[in-house]
Design an enzyme around this catalytic site. Structure first.
Site, PDB file in Angstrom:
ATOM      1  N   LYS A  58     -12.742  -7.817   6.898  1.00 59.26           N
ATOM      2  CA  LYS A  58     -13.133  -8.155   8.249  1.00 59.26           C
ATOM      3  C   LYS A  58     -11.942  -8.594   9.093  1.00 59.26           C
ATOM      4  CE  LYS A  58     -17.354 -10.173   6.401  1.00 59.26           C
ATOM      5  NZ  LYS A  58     -18.032 -11.463   6.135  1.00 59.26           N
ATOM      6  N   ASP A 115      -4.736  -7.597   9.213  1.00 57.22           N
ATOM      7  CA  ASP A 115      -4.406  -8.814   9.943  1.00 57.22           C
ATOM      8  C   ASP A 115      -3.174  -9.481   9.345  1.00 57.22           C
ATOM      9  OD1 ASP A 115      -5.844  -9.373   7.645  1.00 57.22           O
ATOM     10  OD2 ASP A 115      -6.945 -11.060   8.507  1.00 57.22           O
ATOM     11  N   VAL A 117      -0.355  -9.556   5.766  1.00 52.54           N
ATOM     12  CA  VAL A 117       0.122  -9.189   4.429  1.00 52.54           C
ATOM     13  C   VAL A 117       0.574 -10.477   3.761  1.00 52.54           C
ATOM     14  CG1 VAL A 117       1.714  -7.792   3.078  1.00 52.54           C
ATOM     15  CG2 VAL A 117       0.917  -6.961   5.306  1.00 52.54           C
ATOM     16  N   ASP A 118      -0.105 -10.825   2.676  1.00 50.83           N
ATOM     17  CA  ASP A 118       0.183 -12.075   1.964  1.00 50.83           C
ATOM     18  C   ASP A 118       0.831 -11.718   0.632  1.00 50.83           C
ATOM     19  OD1 ASP A 118       0.051 -14.577   0.723  1.00 50.83           O
ATOM     20  OD2 ASP A 118      -1.861 -15.097   1.610  1.00 50.83           O
ATOM     21  N   SER A 119       0.039 -11.596  -0.423  1.00 49.71           N
ATOM     22  CA  SER A 119       0.607 -11.205  -1.722  1.00 49.71           C
ATOM     23  C   SER A 119       0.927  -9.713  -1.768  1.00 49.71           C
ATOM     24  CB  SER A 119      -0.376 -11.532  -2.846  1.00 49.71           C
ATOM     25  OG  SER A 119      -1.468 -10.627  -2.825  1.00 49.71           O
ATOM     26  N   GLY A 120       0.324  -8.936  -0.879  1.00 51.47           N
ATOM     27  CA  GLY A 120       0.522  -7.484  -0.861  1.00 51.47           C
ATOM     28  C   GLY A 120      -0.421  -6.732  -1.788  1.00 51.47           C
ATOM     29  N   ASP A 174      -9.780 -15.983   8.473  1.00 51.73           N
ATOM     30  CA  ASP A 174     -10.824 -16.974   8.205  1.00 51.73           C
ATOM     31  C   ASP A 174     -10.429 -17.968   7.129  1.00 51.73           C
ATOM     32  OD1 ASP A 174     -11.003 -15.017   6.027  1.00 51.73           O
ATOM     33  OD2 ASP A 174     -12.821 -16.098   5.457  1.00 51.73           O
TER      34      ASP A 174
END
Ligand code: PRP
Length: 189
Positions: A58, A115, A117-120, A174
């Site tokens: 989302k 939205d 890219v964190d760990s990928g 979120d």
């Protein structure tokens, strides 16, 4: 009272159910400016041919809806739904495809819109799935990139901002499904 543009740190925002903003990482005007630039970059990068803007739900829903209105060439929009985080604040590493796009992907120019890219892990998994559909081209557009994804196998061609390594909410992001509707991106107390 803030109008939703840039709340002062520590000041109550009625959208936050009693939580307070620790830091506004990106305010509404800054996001709008950068999204406009990204729209121009994407428009210039695809001078002709088809273009499918594929939003990962989302989290990308606000970014995607603003972004496509800044891309001044023909395009189509579809979505993917995957799930990785659950209700916590740490990536679990598992990615589940819940909705598959109905649009024909083979031979299509695709921009996958994220939205953050964190760990990928989400991108690694989804890009593998999408490549199997044999698109003509496949690029990633992420509003935020934490630059901590050591195992990320794919270049993110279009990036809005390098993001701080904090838990961020707002503008689609979120915490346990809350705060997606904030017009700014912030960390909370
Ligand atoms: C979040 C976010 C990205 C992904 C990034 O999605 O929207 O899609 O995690 O994390 P990663 O780089 O560590 O994989 P989430 O699974 O929370 O779903 P949502 O988009 O519905 O919020």
């Amino acid at each position: 009272m803030n109008g939703g543009v840039k709340p002062a740190t520590g000041k109550a925002d009625p959208r936050l159910s009693g939580r307070a903003v620790k830091r506004v990482a990106f305010d509404e005007a800054t996001i709008a400016r950068r999204v406009s630039e990204l729209g121009k970059e994407i428009t210039a990068a695809y001078p002709d041919g088809d273009l499918l803007v594929l939003g990962l739900l989302k989290g990308s829903f606000i970014f995607l809806s603003d972004l496509v209105r800044q891309i001044t060439r023909p395009l189509q929009v579809d979505f993917l739904v995957a799930a990785s985080y659950g209700d916590g604040t740490v990536s679990s590493g598992t990615v589940r495809l819940v909705y598959d796009p109905e649009t024909e992907l083979e031979g299509t120019n695709i921009i996958l819109v994220e939205d953050i890219v964190d760990s990928g892990r989400t991108l690694n998994r989804l890009m593998t799935i999408l490549k199997e559909r044999r698109p003509r081209s496949l690029e990633i557009c992420a509003l935020l990139h934490k630059r901590i994804a050591e195992g990320l196998k794919y270049d993110t061609k279009f990036v809005g901002f390098d993001a701080p390594n904090e838990f961020l909410v707002g503008y689609g992001l979120d915490h346990a499904e809350n705060f997606r509707h904030l017009p700014y991106i912030a960390s909370l107390q």
